[in-house]
Design a protein around this motif. Structure first.
Motif, short mmCIF file in Angstrom:
data_model
loop_
_atom_site.label_atom_id
_atom_site.label_comp_id
_atom_site.label_asym_id
_atom_site.label_seq_id
_atom_site.Cartn_x
_atom_site.Cartn_y
_atom_site.Cartn_z
N MET A 86 43.17 92.83 77.48
CA MET A 86 43.52 91.47 77.89
C MET A 86 44.99 91.37 78.30
N ALA A 87 45.82 92.27 77.79
CA ALA A 87 47.25 92.30 78.13
C ALA A 87 47.69 93.75 78.23
N LEU A 88 48.85 93.96 78.84
CA LEU A 88 49.31 95.32 79.10
C LEU A 88 50.34 95.81 78.09
N GLU A 89 50.50 95.08 76.99
CA GLU A 89 51.38 95.51 75.92
C GLU A 89 50.72 95.17 74.59
N PRO A 90 50.97 96.01 73.56
CA PRO A 90 50.40 95.70 72.25
C PRO A 90 50.98 94.41 71.70
N LEU A 91 50.12 93.61 71.07
CA LEU A 91 50.52 92.30 70.59
C LEU A 91 50.40 92.21 69.07
N ASP A 92 51.12 91.27 68.49
CA ASP A 92 50.98 90.96 67.08
C ASP A 92 50.44 89.55 66.94
N ILE A 93 49.69 89.34 65.87
CA ILE A 93 49.17 88.02 65.55
C ILE A 93 49.91 87.47 64.35
N GLU A 94 50.35 86.24 64.45
CA GLU A 94 50.99 85.55 63.34
C GLU A 94 50.17 84.32 63.02
N ALA A 95 49.85 84.11 61.74
CA ALA A 95 48.98 83.01 61.35
C ALA A 95 49.61 82.19 60.23
N VAL A 96 49.35 80.90 60.27
CA VAL A 96 49.71 80.00 59.18
C VAL A 96 48.47 79.84 58.31
N ILE A 97 48.60 80.17 57.03
CA ILE A 97 47.46 80.18 56.12
C ILE A 97 47.74 79.26 54.93
N GLU A 98 46.75 78.47 54.57
CA GLU A 98 46.84 77.61 53.40
C GLU A 98 45.94 78.15 52.30
N ALA A 99 46.47 78.20 51.08
CA ALA A 99 45.70 78.69 49.93
C ALA A 99 45.98 77.82 48.73
N GLU A 100 44.95 77.57 47.96
CA GLU A 100 45.10 76.75 46.76
C GLU A 100 45.52 77.63 45.59
N THR A 101 46.53 77.20 44.87
CA THR A 101 47.03 77.93 43.70
C THR A 101 46.17 77.59 42.48
N PRO A 102 46.25 78.40 41.42
CA PRO A 102 45.51 78.08 40.19
C PRO A 102 45.84 76.69 39.65
N GLY A 106 46.19 74.10 41.40
CA GLY A 106 45.62 73.09 42.28
C GLY A 106 46.52 72.67 43.42
N ARG A 107 47.67 73.31 43.55
CA ARG A 107 48.58 72.99 44.65
C ARG A 107 48.22 73.84 45.87
N VAL A 108 48.40 73.28 47.06
CA VAL A 108 48.13 74.01 48.30
C VAL A 108 49.43 74.61 48.82
N ASP A 109 49.46 75.93 48.88
CA ASP A 109 50.62 76.64 49.43
C ASP A 109 50.36 77.04 50.87
N ARG A 110 51.37 76.93 51.69
CA ARG A 110 51.27 77.34 53.10
C ARG A 110 52.20 78.52 53.32
N SER A 111 51.68 79.58 53.95
CA SER A 111 52.48 80.76 54.22
C SER A 111 52.22 81.24 55.63
#
Length: 320
Positions: free
Chosen positions: A129-145, A147-152
């Motif tokens: 799809m492209a002529l150079e290797p790419l990296d993916i960066e994602a924003v992920i939400e996870a619930e802590t023990p 009960g708080r939602v952390d975003r990383s």
């Protein structure tokens, strides 16, 4: 058999599934493959030799091998992984073959893939799809023990795929890579464009994050099909309903519409989910095609003939 000109976009096992199905309908297939893989054999070769990750390209080539003894044999050779504990351990022979052609023909990635296709007598063409290797960066939400939602924010296809939590957004690094010119041309000339199935955020979505590629998908006169997964349990999209899969596409490419969205009724778990899916499909301008495309004996896997029948019905309906 010739048939309509079809472009299938994706990566990994999902793209291979759509290619195997489309082979029953046409020989005029172009696979446009993501180049953001950084794990396994592809990741090792990418890091050591600074090349496009060859693994998903290899899988697409193997899926397009002709349905003969020659084709089956070369498909197996291409997919063969070395065992043992040495430096070759875990490498797929096809990855090494592709890399060798790229070293012999620097700056000719497409030509190298075409040569592999000729060796295998593939029924179609495989392009990055492209002529150079790419990296993916994602924003992920996870619930802590607690009960708080952390975003990383995490980076790397393999990391995103196994990171606990729910993916909220993805982007490419670099953000505006050069699209493969041959891929853009194939989309421009296509009768039908198929996006998905596959790992939603690391194989399907990246195509919509390359500006030139997204614009080509918007501008093409081809009919556009979105193929949804037959499982909701893959790591990176765990917790997403089918409606939310469609919604994620719309959020990352709001200007892109689809003519048809193919889904398996077994994955629609309730009447409320059906209503939500209908609404999501309507928002992207499409018609929902609810038909059995999953393998009866292999949960989470598309059945080649069932998926081919779904594509055939759409192609027939459009008179292609």
């Amino acid at each position: 058999m010739s048939g309509p000109r079809v472009v299938a976009l994706g990566g990994g096992h999902g793209l291979a599934a759509s290619l195997r199905a489309l082979r029953h309908l046409t020989e005029a297939i172009t696979a446009v493959v993501t180049v953001a893989d950084d794990g396994g054999s592809s990741g090792r070769l990418r890091q050591e030799f600074d090349i496009l990750p060859p693994g998903d390209l290899r899988m697409a080539l193997a899926a397009l091998c002709e349905d003969t003894t020659w084709g089956h044999q070369w498909s197996a050779v291409l997919q063969h992984r070395f065992g043992g504990a040495g430096e070759l351990s875990g490498h797929a022979l096809g990855n090494l073959l592709i890399m060798a052609l790229w070293e012999l023909r620097p700056q000719e990635q497409v030509r190298g893939l075409d040569l592999v296709g000729r060796l295998l007598n593939t029924r179609g063409r495989v392009l990055p799809m492209a002529l150079e290797p790419l990296d993916i960066e994602a924003v992920i939400e996870a619930e802590t023990p607690a009960g708080r939602v952390d975003r990383s924010t995490v980076r790397g296809q393999s990391t995103v795929a196994r990171q606990p939590g729910v993916v909220r957004s993805v982007r490419l690094i670099p953000e505006a890579p050069q699209a493969c010119p041959e891929a853009l041309e194939s989309i421009k000339l296509a009768d039908l464009v198929v996006l998905g199935p596959g790992s939603w955020f690391t194989s399907v979505m990246p195509h919509l994050l390359v500006p030139e590629l997204r614009q080509a998908l918007c501008d093409t006169p081809a009919r556009r099909i979105l193929t949804l997964n037959v499982s909701l349990s893959d790591d990176e999209a765990n917790g997403y309903s089918l409606a939310e899969h469609v919604g994620a596409i719309a959020a990352h490419a709001p200007e892109l519409t689809f003519d048809h969205v193919i889904a398996d009724p077994q994955v629609v778990r309730s009447s409320a989910e059906r209503v939500a899916l209908d609404s999501a499909v309507e928002r992207v301008g499409g018609r929902l095609v609810l038909t059995a495309v999953g393998s009866p004996g292999r949960p989470g896997v598309h059945d080649t003939l069932r998926l081919a029948a779904a594509y055939r019905d759409v192609i027939s309906e459009q008179g292609l």
